[in-house]
Scaffold this motif. Sequence first.
Motif, PDB file in Angstrom:
ATOM      1  N   TRP A   1       0.859  -1.189   0.000  1.00 38.45           N
ATOM      2  CA  TRP A   1       0.000   0.000   0.000  1.00 38.45           C
ATOM      3  C   TRP A   1       0.890   1.231   0.000  1.00 38.45           C
ATOM      4  CZ3 TRP A   1      -4.816   0.173  -1.425  1.00 38.45           C
ATOM      5  CH2 TRP A   1      -5.482   1.398  -1.354  1.00 38.45           C
ATOM      6  N   PRO A   2       0.634   2.193  -0.870  1.00 39.20           N
ATOM      7  CA  PRO A   2       1.476   3.387  -0.963  1.00 39.20           C
ATOM      8  C   PRO A   2       1.594   4.110   0.380  1.00 39.20           C
ATOM      9  CG  PRO A   2      -0.028   3.259  -2.830  1.00 39.20           C
ATOM     10  CD  PRO A   2      -0.437   2.179  -1.893  1.00 39.20           C
ATOM     11  N   LYS A   3       2.808   4.508   0.707  1.00 36.66           N
ATOM     12  CA  LYS A   3       3.123   5.236   1.941  1.00 36.66           C
ATOM     13  C   LYS A   3       2.814   4.414   3.194  1.00 36.66           C
ATOM     14  CE  LYS A   3       4.340   9.132  -0.098  1.00 36.66           C
ATOM     15  NZ  LYS A   3       5.708   9.682  -0.010  1.00 36.66           N
TER      16      LYS A   3
ATOM     17  N   ARG B   1      -7.532  -3.573  -9.627  1.00 35.23           N
ATOM     18  CA  ARG B   1      -7.460  -2.901  -8.325  1.00 35.23           C
ATOM     19  C   ARG B   1      -7.214  -1.406  -8.558  1.00 35.23           C
ATOM     20  NH1 ARG B   1      -9.208  -7.215  -7.527  1.00 35.23           N
ATOM     21  NH2 ARG B   1      -8.610  -8.752  -5.938  1.00 35.23           N
ATOM     22  N   PRO B   2      -8.211  -0.682  -9.078  1.00 33.79           N
ATOM     23  CA  PRO B   2      -8.002   0.716  -9.483  1.00 33.79           C
ATOM     24  C   PRO B   2      -7.626   1.640  -8.329  1.00 33.79           C
ATOM     25  CG  PRO B   2     -10.331   0.111  -9.586  1.00 33.79           C
ATOM     26  CD  PRO B   2      -9.580  -1.151  -9.388  1.00 33.79           C
ATOM     27  N   ARG B   3      -8.172   1.411  -7.142  1.00 35.90           N
ATOM     28  CA  ARG B   3      -7.834   2.290  -6.010  1.00 35.90           C
ATOM     29  C   ARG B   3      -6.347   2.179  -5.679  1.00 35.90           C
ATOM     30  NH1 ARG B   3     -10.377   4.577  -1.470  1.00 35.90           N
ATOM     31  NH2 ARG B   3      -8.837   5.970  -0.539  1.00 35.90           N
ATOM     32  N   TRP B   4      -5.838   0.961  -5.640  1.00 35.61           N
ATOM     33  CA  TRP B   4      -4.414   0.746  -5.389  1.00 35.61           C
ATOM     34  C   TRP B   4      -3.582   1.412  -6.495  1.00 35.61           C
ATOM     35  CZ3 TRP B   4      -0.426  -1.432  -8.117  1.00 35.61           C
ATOM     36  CH2 TRP B   4       0.742  -1.773  -7.422  1.00 35.61           C
ATOM     37  N   ALA B   5      -4.023   1.238  -7.734  1.00 33.66           N
ATOM     38  CA  ALA B   5      -3.287   1.795  -8.873  1.00 33.66           C
ATOM     39  C   ALA B   5      -3.239   3.317  -8.809  1.00 33.66           C
ATOM     40  CB  ALA B   5      -3.920   1.329 -10.175  1.00 33.66           C
ATOM     41  N   ILE B   6      -4.373   3.945  -8.489  1.00 30.63           N
ATOM     42  CA  ILE B   6      -4.425   5.406  -8.412  1.00 30.63           C
ATOM     43  C   ILE B   6      -3.556   5.920  -7.271  1.00 30.63           C
ATOM     44  CG2 ILE B   6      -5.933   7.363  -7.896  1.00 30.63           C
ATOM     45  CD1 ILE B   6      -8.168   5.783  -9.373  1.00 30.63           C
ATOM     46  N   GLU B   7      -3.670   5.289  -6.097  1.00 32.70           N
ATOM     47  CA  GLU B   7      -2.864   5.715  -4.945  1.00 32.70           C
ATOM     48  C   GLU B   7      -1.371   5.537  -5.227  1.00 32.70           C
ATOM     49  OE1 GLU B   7      -3.790   7.145  -2.187  1.00 32.70           O
ATOM     50  OE2 GLU B   7      -5.963   6.995  -2.375  1.00 32.70           O
ATOM     51  N   THR B   8      -1.015   4.458  -5.918  1.00 35.30           N
ATOM     52  CA  THR B   8       0.385   4.224  -6.258  1.00 35.30           C
ATOM     53  C   THR B   8       0.876   5.256  -7.266  1.00 35.30           C
ATOM     54  OG1 THR B   8       0.187   1.849  -5.820  1.00 35.30           O
ATOM     55  CG2 THR B   8       2.015   2.549  -7.231  1.00 35.30           C
ATOM     56  N   LEU B   9       0.017   5.597  -8.207  1.00 32.05           N
ATOM     57  CA  LEU B   9       0.373   6.617  -9.191  1.00 32.05           C
ATOM     58  C   LEU B   9       0.631   7.956  -8.509  1.00 32.05           C
ATOM     59  CD1 LEU B   9       0.684   7.208 -12.246  1.00 32.05           C
ATOM     60  CD2 LEU B   9      -1.737   7.841 -12.264  1.00 32.05           C
ATOM     61  N   ILE B  10      -0.203   8.306  -7.554  1.00 31.17           N
ATOM     62  CA  ILE B  10      -0.048   9.564  -6.821  1.00 31.17           C
ATOM     63  C   ILE B  10       1.230   9.551  -5.984  1.00 31.17           C
ATOM     64  CG2 ILE B  10      -1.032  11.013  -4.995  1.00 31.17           C
ATOM     65  CD1 ILE B  10      -3.816  10.082  -5.996  1.00 31.17           C
ATOM     66  N   ALA B  11       1.463   8.439  -5.304  1.00 30.96           N
ATOM     67  CA  ALA B  11       2.613   8.347  -4.394  1.00 30.96           C
ATOM     68  C   ALA B  11       3.928   8.144  -5.131  1.00 30.96           C
ATOM     69  CB  ALA B  11       2.400   7.201  -3.402  1.00 30.96           C
ATOM     70  N   GLY B  12       3.858   7.578  -6.336  1.00 28.66           N
ATOM     71  CA  GLY B  12       5.069   7.261  -7.079  1.00 28.66           C
ATOM     72  C   GLY B  12       5.477   5.812  -6.881  1.00 28.66           C
ATOM     73  N   GLN B  13       6.254   5.302  -7.806  1.00 28.11           N
ATOM     74  CA  GLN B  13       6.696   3.910  -7.747  1.00 28.11           C
ATOM     75  C   GLN B  13       7.472   3.646  -6.469  1.00 28.11           C
ATOM     76  OE1 GLN B  13       8.689   2.524 -11.292  1.00 28.11           O
ATOM     77  NE2 GLN B  13       9.818   0.963 -10.177  1.00 28.11           N
TER      78      GLN B  13
END
Length: 387
Positions: free
Chosen positions: A91-93, A195-207
């Motif tokens: 999970w991002p961050k 898993r679009p929510r995970w994908a969007i949050e990861t996109l925002i947070a960065g790889q």
Amino acid sequence: MEEKYNSNFPDIPYLRDQAKKRIPKFAFEYLDGGCNAEINLRRNTDEIREVQLKPYYLRDYQGISMKTTLFGKEYAAPFGIAPIGLQGLMWPKASEILAKAAFEHNIPYILSTVATASIETIGEITEGSAWFQLYHPKEPELRDKLIQRVTDAKYPVLVILSDVPTFGYRSREIINGLSIPPRMTARNILQIMTRPRWAIETLIAGQPEFKTLKPYMPKGLNLKHLGLFMNNTFSGRLNLERIKPIRDKWKGKLVLKGVVSEEDTQKAIELGLDGIIVSNHGGRQLDAGESTIKPLANIAEKYKNQIKIMMDSGIRTGPDIASSLASGAEFTFLGRSFMYGVAALGKEGGNHTISILKRQLRQVMEQLCCENVANLSNHLIDLKNKA
């Protein structure tokens, strides 16, 4: 700290189910899996739950306290957040979320060398109260640089990892392309799309990146070369000669993680270490090994007054914490439970998971009529002698 409790997810299995729905399969299986046939992964928790505790209902009972003093600091509860690598993949961050929750609840958070937040960032979030787990570099120069950064960030405890002399054989990670070197497959890309929510949050947070190690990595590494860098830079195999210079350089409390034998405990004492964490890396390294609860009892019986004895691996719930403490641990750490919480609930996941564990542990102690965690051992039923 005001607890933020979500009644839709009242325990860890609910969080695990929700996490499985929210993150890609490859990320969930990296978190959830063990090595080989995953026998020791299951044995860890199963054998903790064989522990039985005795209540004393007619005592003069004054209420409970979960406060626990460890290395001179009083914590609000006898558990902390274990180190996990690649937290930001799940999970991002995630590292930042869990560090913040731990700080707010006054429990320890351990940052892994291969986590996705830097030593400095977590030091700022926790105001210098986090612990750091050192994955041992092959070169003394890098070891000393990392220790100096941990010192500068005012971390009070350094944890050195002993139970990864070689990478565990994890079939699910190999299938998912998360072996070393890692790879991204069409299968994984399809999983991300579901898993679009995970994908969007990861996109925002960065790889996700190994933020602590980034200053030492050549720029522009692709995934294959990143894996080769890790293999060439680190050696998880410890020995006495590798530990001695760490003990000399590090002025804070020094803990050895991955101990499952009386022999290694004795060596840790001889080296002047301050504590051990009885651990088998969450069942991710040796399928044929013992569960952690079994060696814990023997180690605690022999060495309890000579070194601080802590435990992780297999602990999932408040009752598991109580059973581990009753069996001889002076403190406990959980990893997967917290990652399920963050994967399930994002920013609120760390806070909610801590709240669950506190509530569950409190209920067990109240039911036992046990006023403080140090007395849980007095409620242990000795099954060996019972027969």
